[in-house]
Design a protein around this motif. Structure first.
Motif, short mmCIF file in Angstrom:
data_model
loop_
_atom_site.label_atom_id
_atom_site.label_comp_id
_atom_site.label_asym_id
_atom_site.label_seq_id
_atom_site.Cartn_x
_atom_site.Cartn_y
_atom_site.Cartn_z
N ILE A 1 31.46 58.97 25.82
CA ILE A 1 30.41 58.77 26.82
C ILE A 1 29.67 57.45 26.60
O ILE A 1 29.54 56.62 27.51
CB ILE A 1 29.40 59.93 26.81
N GLY A 2 29.16 57.24 25.37
CA GLY A 2 28.36 56.05 25.10
C GLY A 2 29.10 54.75 25.37
O GLY A 2 28.60 53.87 26.09
N ALA B 1 30.40 50.07 28.80
CA ALA B 1 31.42 49.22 29.42
C ALA B 1 31.25 49.19 30.94
O ALA B 1 31.39 48.13 31.57
CB ALA B 1 32.82 49.72 29.05
N PHE B 2 30.97 50.35 31.54
CA PHE B 2 30.79 50.40 33.00
C PHE B 2 29.63 49.51 33.44
O PHE B 2 29.76 48.72 34.39
CB PHE B 2 30.54 51.85 33.44
N ALA C 1 27.58 44.66 35.90
CA ALA C 1 26.63 43.55 35.79
C ALA C 1 27.30 42.20 36.07
O ALA C 1 26.64 41.26 36.52
CB ALA C 1 25.99 43.54 34.41
N PHE C 2 28.60 42.12 35.82
CA PHE C 2 29.35 40.89 36.11
C PHE C 2 29.90 40.88 37.54
O PHE C 2 30.77 40.09 37.86
CB PHE C 2 30.49 40.73 35.11
N LEU D 1 35.23 51.42 36.30
CA LEU D 1 35.62 52.76 35.88
C LEU D 1 36.92 52.72 35.07
O LEU D 1 37.06 53.46 34.08
CB LEU D 1 35.81 53.66 37.11
N THR D 2 37.86 51.87 35.47
CA THR D 2 39.12 51.76 34.71
C THR D 2 38.86 51.24 33.31
O THR D 2 39.39 51.77 32.32
CB THR D 2 40.10 50.82 35.44
N ILE D 3 38.05 50.19 33.16
CA ILE D 3 37.72 49.64 31.85
C ILE D 3 37.00 50.70 31.01
O ILE D 3 37.30 50.88 29.82
CB ILE D 3 36.84 48.39 31.98
#
Length: 611
Positions: free
Chosen positions: A325-326, A331-332, A337-338, A346-348
């Motif tokens: 989760i964290g 990462a999301f 933000a970029f 979501l994939t990353i």
């Protein structure tokens, strides 16, 4: 003849049980890697019965990492890697910092030192190379933008972990552990007495030096070696050359430049991708790559102690929460933000929701330096295996979440009324493609060397057709040629449905993989029993396999080549012709639909004007 053969026993037990448990998992509609992990638990030291050699298992797993990263490099170019640097470098570093902070917070709650928290957090911050790449490959995402970002992210994490492994022994004393600079530092650093800053600088110089050597010398030497060996005409030598380059560059990178095996293998593959023979190199390395990547999961399973689930339940749940989760949330948020689409974020996020090989190395080093308690190592190992088992579920959850987000966005758009200006839609790789409107058409699977020639002939003869293709480069060519295409794997019933296979009159399977072709034929025949199916094969066994699954005509390439040669000899010599010995195709069984006229007496393919 000695009978103490731990290497053979480890390989046989690992692959054998992986096959059994993988088949059971597949039968239960679970990912096969769950079975591979359970096979490792069964041959590990924490369960009764046979115990495989854990050290040998780890080394065999490292071979899998090398070959897997080499294969990914073959689908990349330097341009692809540089194209994602703006998100991969800052994103990976920010995610490492955030995940490490979460790990340090849990370590503080458990009463550990700050040094232990740093090692624990770093181990939880880096994703497994094998798991991430397997997840992307299964979903055909490696060659997409999201796949490139994920792989670039992974490369940055690998470099960061290399620096961490070099720095930890030097600063262990400051963190409350045992400093081991005499064994861990570079000899040049020791000789010049450069200290911690010198270790960091020398490590960066080595990484840059390795990249420079590969770009300046490897870029010319590796393709030259491949072309030289290819001209010898020996397939055995070519296969040996590919494996030697992959393993040799990875080993040399680790020993001479201090970078990871994975990073060295990736650059070897990326340099080789510039050769025209890269496609053949990928095919030659595929069987070994798959076998050794299975052994990676088996070796991970061997480390897992099932009792830790009961003994350290709450700390383990907290560790798993940080990993799954964290890290994913971090990462999301970073990707969004970029200003990248939610689908990419979501994939990353799902790709990074696990940990693996670098985490094990960091944990072992932390214990050896007396920084990390053994309890911390056990939590890392347990968290790794559970996160790997949960990763397919994370991807499934991400898919559900994305569908909900799209549905909500659609409702909001409908409530707001029509937009005054049309907004360009961004193609979504997660959603199934639109269903074709064609009927009584031909479905062509694969647009490689054979498929493209077949497609040209169909287009010249005004035969309505569409192409199913899952690779980026052929897809780009199809768009340029304005040929109707469905992006995806034809072995999926969803993709076949989008191709309207139920209303098609002919299916041409032009891919070389007989197992995948067989699955496609089986699915298509179940939907449309009257479908005329034409497939290709490379052996009599493949002909029997495909015809048994329902292919009306199976053309074996080697015999068609022989037929063409005989016809040319007969034409120039002015003699009669006879077909080459042996069956060159499987004819339709009695009661099957009639064969198409153009397929009844095929001419040898020379310039793409015949099929």
């Amino acid at each position: 003849m000695p009978h103490d053969t731990p290497l053979i026993a480890t390989i046989v037990a690992g692959l054998g049980l992986a096959f059994v448990f993988g088949a059971i998992a597949n039968r239960l509609r679970l990912p096969p890697l769950v079975g591979y992990l359970l096979a490792g638990v069964m041959v590990g030291p924490h369960t009764p019965g046979f115990v495989a050699d854990q050290k040998l298992g780890t080394e065999l797993a490292e071979m899998g990492v090398i070959l897997l990263m080499f294969g990914v490099g073959l689908h990349f170019s330097l341009k692809d890697l540089l194209s994602v640097r703006a998100i991969a470098i800052p994103g990976a570093l920010a995610q490492i910092v955030m995940a490490t902070g979460l790990g340090m917070g849990l370590a503080w709650l458990l009463g550990w030192s700050w040094g232990a928290g740093l090692v624990f957090g770093l181990a939880l911050s880096v994703a497994s190379t094998v798991v991430l790449l397997r997840a992307l490959q299964e979903r055909r995402l490696v060659e997409t933008e999201r796949g490139r970002i994920a792989v670039g992210w992974l490369i940055v994490e690998d470099i960061a972990m290399v620096l961490a492994l070099v720095m930890l022994p030097a600063v262990a004393g400051l963190l409350g552990g045992t400093a081991q600079t005499s064994t861990a530092s570079d000899p040049i650093v020791q000789w010049l007495d450069l200290g911690v800053a010198g270790i960091l600088a020398m490590t960066m110089i080595k990484v840059i030096g390795f990249v420079a050597v590969m770009l300046l010398f490897g870029r010319k030497l590796i393709p030259w070696v491949l072309h030289y060996v290819a001209h010898t005409g020996s397939r055995e030598l070519f296969r040996l050359a590919v494996l030697s380059i992959a393993l040799g560059v990875a080993f040399g990178a680790a020993k001479l430049f201090g970078v990871s095996f994975a990073l060295g293998a990736f650059f070897a593959g990326m340099i080789m991708s510039e050769s025209e023979l890269s496609h053949r190199a990928a095919e030659e390395s595929l069987p070994l790559r798959d076998a050794f990547s299975v052994l990676f999961f088996v070796s991970v399973g061997m480390l897992f102690n099932p009792a830790s689930i009961i003994v350290d339940a709450w700390p383990l749940i907290a560790t798993l929460f940080i990993i799954v989760i964290g890290k994913s949330v971090a990462a999301f948020l970073i990707v969004v933000a970029f200003r990248h689409p939610a689908a990419t974020a979501l994939t990353i996020a799902a790709s990074l929701a696990q940990i693996g090989e670098f985490s094990f190395i960091l944990a072992e080093l932390g214990v050896a330096l007396q920084l990390l308690p053994e309890r911390g190592r056990d939590l890392i190992l347990a968290g790794a295996i559970l996160s790997i088992m949960l990763n397919p579920l994370v991807f499934a959850g991400v898919g559900w979440l994305k569908r909900r987000m799209d549905q909500k966005a659609g409702e909001q758009t409908a409530a707001a009324g029509p937009s005054p200006q049309p907004v360009a839609a961004v193609p979504d790789e997660d959603e199934p493609p639109e269903r074709t409107l064609l009927t009584d058409h031909t479905v062509l699977v694969g647009y490689g060397r054979v498929g493209s020639l077949v497609g040209d002939a169909l287009r010249d003869r005004a035969v309505p057709f569409l192409v199913i293709e899952d690779a980026d480069r052929p897809q780009s060519r199809l768009r340029e040629e304005h040929v109707e295409m469905i992006a995806g794997n034809a072995a999926s019933d969803t993709i076949l449905d989008c191709a309207n296979i139920a209303a098609a009159n002919r299916l041409i399977v032009a891919i070389p993989n007989a197992f995948e072709a067989g699955r496609i034929i089986e699915l298509a025949k179940a939907v449309n029993p009257a479908l005329i199916i034409i497939a290709r094969a490379h052996s009599d066994a493949e002909v029997s396999h495909l015809s048994g699954l329902g292919a009306g005509i199976v053309i074996m390439g080697e015999r068609e080549i022989a037929r063409g040669i005989i016809e040319e000899v007969a034409r120039t010599a002015g003699i009669g012709t006879a077909p080459p010995a042996g069956p060159d195709r499987s004819e339709a069984a009695p009661g099957s639909p009639p064969e198409p006229a153009e397929a009844a007496a095929p001419a040898p393919v020379r310039d793409g004007s015949h099929i």
